[in-house]
Design an enzyme around this catalytic site. Structure first.
Site, PDB file in Angstrom:
ATOM      1  N   GLY A 146      -5.296  -3.209   1.461  1.00 42.37           N
ATOM      2  CA  GLY A 146      -4.058  -3.063   1.555  1.00 42.37           C
ATOM      3  C   GLY A 146      -3.033  -2.973   0.375  1.00 42.37           C
ATOM      4  CB  SER A 147      -3.513  -1.028  -2.827  1.00 41.02           C
ATOM      5  OG  SER A 147      -3.457   0.413  -2.505  1.00 41.02           O
ATOM      6  CG  ASP A 205      -2.213  -3.396   6.088  1.00 42.15           C
ATOM      7  OD1 ASP A 205      -2.720  -4.081   7.046  1.00 42.15           O
ATOM      8  OD2 ASP A 205      -2.824  -2.495   5.569  1.00 42.15           O
TER       9      ASP A 205
HETATM   10  N1  LIG Z   1       0.419  -0.277  -7.404  1.00 41.79           N
HETATM   11  C1  LIG Z   1       0.670   0.897  -6.854  1.00 41.79           C
HETATM   12  N2  LIG Z   1       1.535   1.620  -7.406  1.00 41.79           N
HETATM   13  C2  LIG Z   1       1.859   3.056  -6.986  1.00 41.79           C
HETATM   14  N3  LIG Z   1       1.500   3.372  -5.576  1.00 41.79           N
HETATM   15  C3  LIG Z   1       0.494   2.550  -5.035  1.00 41.79           C
HETATM   16  C4  LIG Z   1       0.265   1.225  -5.617  1.00 41.79           C
HETATM   17  N4  LIG Z   1      -0.863   0.793  -4.919  1.00 41.79           N
HETATM   18  C5  LIG Z   1      -1.043   1.528  -3.555  1.00 41.79           C
HETATM   19  N5  LIG Z   1      -0.325   2.756  -3.974  1.00 41.79           N
HETATM   20  C6  LIG Z   1       0.058   3.690  -2.759  1.00 41.79           C
HETATM   21  O1  LIG Z   1      -0.966   3.362  -1.721  1.00 41.79           O
HETATM   22  C7  LIG Z   1      -1.814   4.481  -1.637  1.00 41.79           C
HETATM   23  C8  LIG Z   1      -3.407   3.733  -0.894  1.00 41.79           C
HETATM   24  O2  LIG Z   1      -2.786   3.324   0.137  1.00 41.79           O
HETATM   25  P1  LIG Z   1      -3.787   3.581   1.400  1.00 41.79           P
HETATM   26  O3  LIG Z   1      -4.309   4.838   1.771  1.00 41.79           O
HETATM   27  O4  LIG Z   1      -3.071   2.914   2.653  1.00 41.79           O
HETATM   28  O5  LIG Z   1      -4.952   2.452   0.975  1.00 41.79           O
HETATM   29  P2  LIG Z   1      -4.780   0.793   0.778  1.00 41.79           P
HETATM   30  O6  LIG Z   1      -3.721   0.214   1.143  1.00 41.79           O
HETATM   31  O7  LIG Z   1      -6.122   0.356   1.651  1.00 41.79           O
HETATM   32  O8  LIG Z   1      -5.309   0.503  -0.557  1.00 41.79           O
HETATM   33  C9  LIG Z   1      -1.935   5.145  -3.112  1.00 41.79           C
HETATM   34  O9  LIG Z   1      -2.505   6.355  -3.030  1.00 41.79           O
HETATM   35  C10 LIG Z   1      -0.590   5.043  -3.430  1.00 41.79           C
HETATM   36  O10 LIG Z   1       0.113   6.024  -2.944  1.00 41.79           O
HETATM   37  C1  LIG Z   2      -5.987   1.263   9.763  1.00 42.53           C
HETATM   38  C2  LIG Z   2      -4.809   0.343   9.872  1.00 42.53           C
HETATM   39  O1  LIG Z   2      -4.926  -0.680  10.951  1.00 42.53           O
HETATM   40  C3  LIG Z   2      -4.907  -0.562   8.653  1.00 42.53           C
HETATM   41  C4  LIG Z   2      -4.904   0.281   7.458  1.00 42.53           C
HETATM   42  O2  LIG Z   2      -5.191  -0.497   6.317  1.00 42.53           O
HETATM   43  P1  LIG Z   2      -5.696   0.066   4.663  1.00 42.53           P
HETATM   44  O3  LIG Z   2      -4.407   0.743   4.066  1.00 42.53           O
HETATM   45  O4  LIG Z   2      -6.689   0.837   4.723  1.00 42.53           O
HETATM   46  O5  LIG Z   2      -5.676  -1.354   3.936  1.00 42.53           O
HETATM   47  C5  LIG Z   2      -3.495   0.801   9.832  1.00 42.53           C
HETATM   48  C6  LIG Z   2      -2.190  -0.059  10.259  1.00 42.53           C
HETATM   49  O6  LIG Z   2      -2.398  -0.940  10.893  1.00 42.53           O
HETATM   50  O7  LIG Z   2      -1.296   0.490   9.673  1.00 42.53           O
HETATM   51 MG   LIG Z   3      -2.657   0.789   3.154  1.00 42.98          MG
END
Ligand SMILES: Nc1ncnc2c1ncn2[C@@H]1O[C@H](COP(=O)(O)OP(=O)(O)O)[C@@H](O)[C@H]1O
Ligand SMILES: C[C@@](O)(CCOP(=O)(O)O)CC(=O)O
Ligand SMILES: [Mg+2]
Length: 388
Positions: A146-147, A205
């Site tokens: 959930g970054s 998230d």
């Molecule tokens: N600290 C940050 N600064 C800028 N963009 C960010 C940052 N953290 C996340 N992101 C954005 O979120 C994307 C990753 O999100 P996502 O694919 O949903 O995976 P997750 O949420 O699981 O980490 C990155 O490629 C970027 O675009």
């Molecule tokens: C796949 C999903 O259920 C969670 C995605 O989480 P993440 O971006 O992979 O940390 C999408 C959502 O609920 O928005």
């Molecule tokens: Mg995400």
């Protein structure tokens, strides 16, 4: 004026993807944070009148003259901080042009979505004021923790804290929580940012990052869960990068091709999450009761993993984690969007530390990265300039 916000990442115990299609899911915040420091300049302080975004973890800086933003997005010169609005496709194009001007390196192309979300949230909440925004994060990007949501929540919180839309004690020392109403506002803005990054997010998230704790979430509604057992989870990052937006879109396409079969999959996930929530909260007076509950949780995790496979979000690296942990009679499931990313393994309460050490060593020898995070802690918090 200066404020720093921090927002936690999360794990999803059950229901990822299905939650986008209306099923119940269970998530918990983890003690890994994204931190956003926002400094707004008075007119005399920033002669160049720049809006600067510094992403410390990837060592990238982006800057726009505020006049350039005002020219590209004239309608946003008057901010609307108290009424969260979606970024229309027309605005998305204008923002994409501002992001393109920054020449993001090919290796960091995924960041464009995050930078777009930044520009939308910044201009919508604060208008076109010169400022410096510094972002640091404990969370791996694109790994299922959930970054994206933590970034949108921390950013929305910092921006709102320096807007007229929320009321906070500016003299408070240390971390401060928002009122329930202000948290709602932070969450709604963060959801608009998350939409830019995920395409079609469920909202789970950003909600768990905003409110913290462990929650059940269905169709935008959250309910807090109070676990009656410790729930220790090993998190294994396969280090296989993936993109949530593409995986969510893939599940939707499969749903269009096989609507009845996928409806049954989503309904089964809903039942699993509801059963999991009952088990997590039911009384566990002794070790025997805890062990029985853990066995049920493991079975439900295994079933959820099978259904995620049905949705097409598995990956060979996830299979390797499942097989490796199974050697130690431990159960795992992917967490987040899958396709690589992170995997959760339940560590039963009575499991010997020596076994935990062995399984971690085994997983790390495959090139994976393991961690045990604290789960269910606080949501977003804010701190003002000068406080400790
Ligand atoms: N600290 C940050 N600064 C800028 N963009 C960010 C940052 N953290 C996340 N992101 C954005 O979120 C994307 C990753 O999100 P996502 O694919 O949903 O995976 P997750 O949420 O699981 O980490 C990155 O490629 C970027 O675009
Ligand atoms: C796949 C999903 O259920 C969670 C995605 O989480 P993440 O971006 O992979 O940390 C999408 C959502 O609920 O928005
Ligand atoms: Mg995400």
């Amino acid at each position: 004026m200066e404020a720093t916000a921090r927002a936690p990442g999360k794990i999803i115990l059950s229901g990822e993807h299905a939650v986008v299609h209306g099923s119940t899911a269970i998530a918990a915040s983890i003690n890994l944070y994204t931190q956003v420091n926002l400094r707004i300049f008075d007119d005399h302080e920033n002669g160049d009148r720049l809006l600067t975004l510094q992403l410390k973890d990837v060592e990238l800086d982006f800057s726009w003259p505020v006049g350039r933003i005002r020219e590209a997005l004239p309608e946003l010169s008057t901010p609307s901080s108290s009424s969260p609005t979606a970024c229309s496709p027309q605005f998305m194009k204008l923002i994409a042009a501002l992001v393109e001007e920054q020449d993001i390196p090919e290796a960091n192309a995924g960041l464009a979505a995050g930078v777009s979300a930044f520009l939308w949230l910044y201009a919508s909440i604060l208008g076109c004021k010169p400022a410096t925004v510094i972002v640091t994060s404990d969370l791996p990007f694109g790994a299922g923790l959930g970054s994206s949501a933590a970034f949108c929540v921390a950013l929305s919180a910092a921006l709102l804290a320096l807007s007229d839309a929320v009321s906070l004690d500016l003299n408070h020392q240390g971390w401060l929580t928002f009122s329930e109403t202000d948290l709602e506002l932070v969450n709604r803005w963060a959801f608009e940012g998350e939409k830019i990054i995920h395409g079609k997010p469920s909202g789970i998230d950003n909600t768990v990052s905003t409110f913290g704790n462990m929650i059940t979430f269905k169709l935008g509604n959250l309910s807090c869960i109070k676990p009656t057992l410790p729930l220790r989870m090993l998190i294994t990052n396969t280090r296989v990068g993936r993109n949530t937006k593409a995986l969510v879109a893939g599940v939707s396409e499969r749903t269009l091709r096989h609507p009845d079969a996928m409806a049954s999959v989503f309904s089964a996930v809903d039942s699993i999450s509801r059963e999991l929530s009952v088990i997590i909260q039911s009384p566990a007076p002794d070790d025997l009761a805890i062990t029985e509950k853990e066995a049920k949780l493991e079975e439900l995790m295994e079933m959820n993993q099978g259904l995620l496979q049905c949705m097409g979000v598995g990956h060979a690296s996830i299979e390797t984690v499942l097989q490796t942990t199974l050697k130690y009679k431990l159960t795992s499931k992917l967490t987040g969007a899958g396709g690589g990313g992170c995997v959760l393994t339940l560590l039963p309460t009575l499991l010997a530390t020596s076994v935990v050490d062995k399984v971690i060593a085994d997983l790390e020898s495959c090139g994976f990265q393991c961690l045990i995070a604290g789960i269910g802690g606080k949501g977003v918090e804010i701190r003002f300039n000068g406080s400790p």
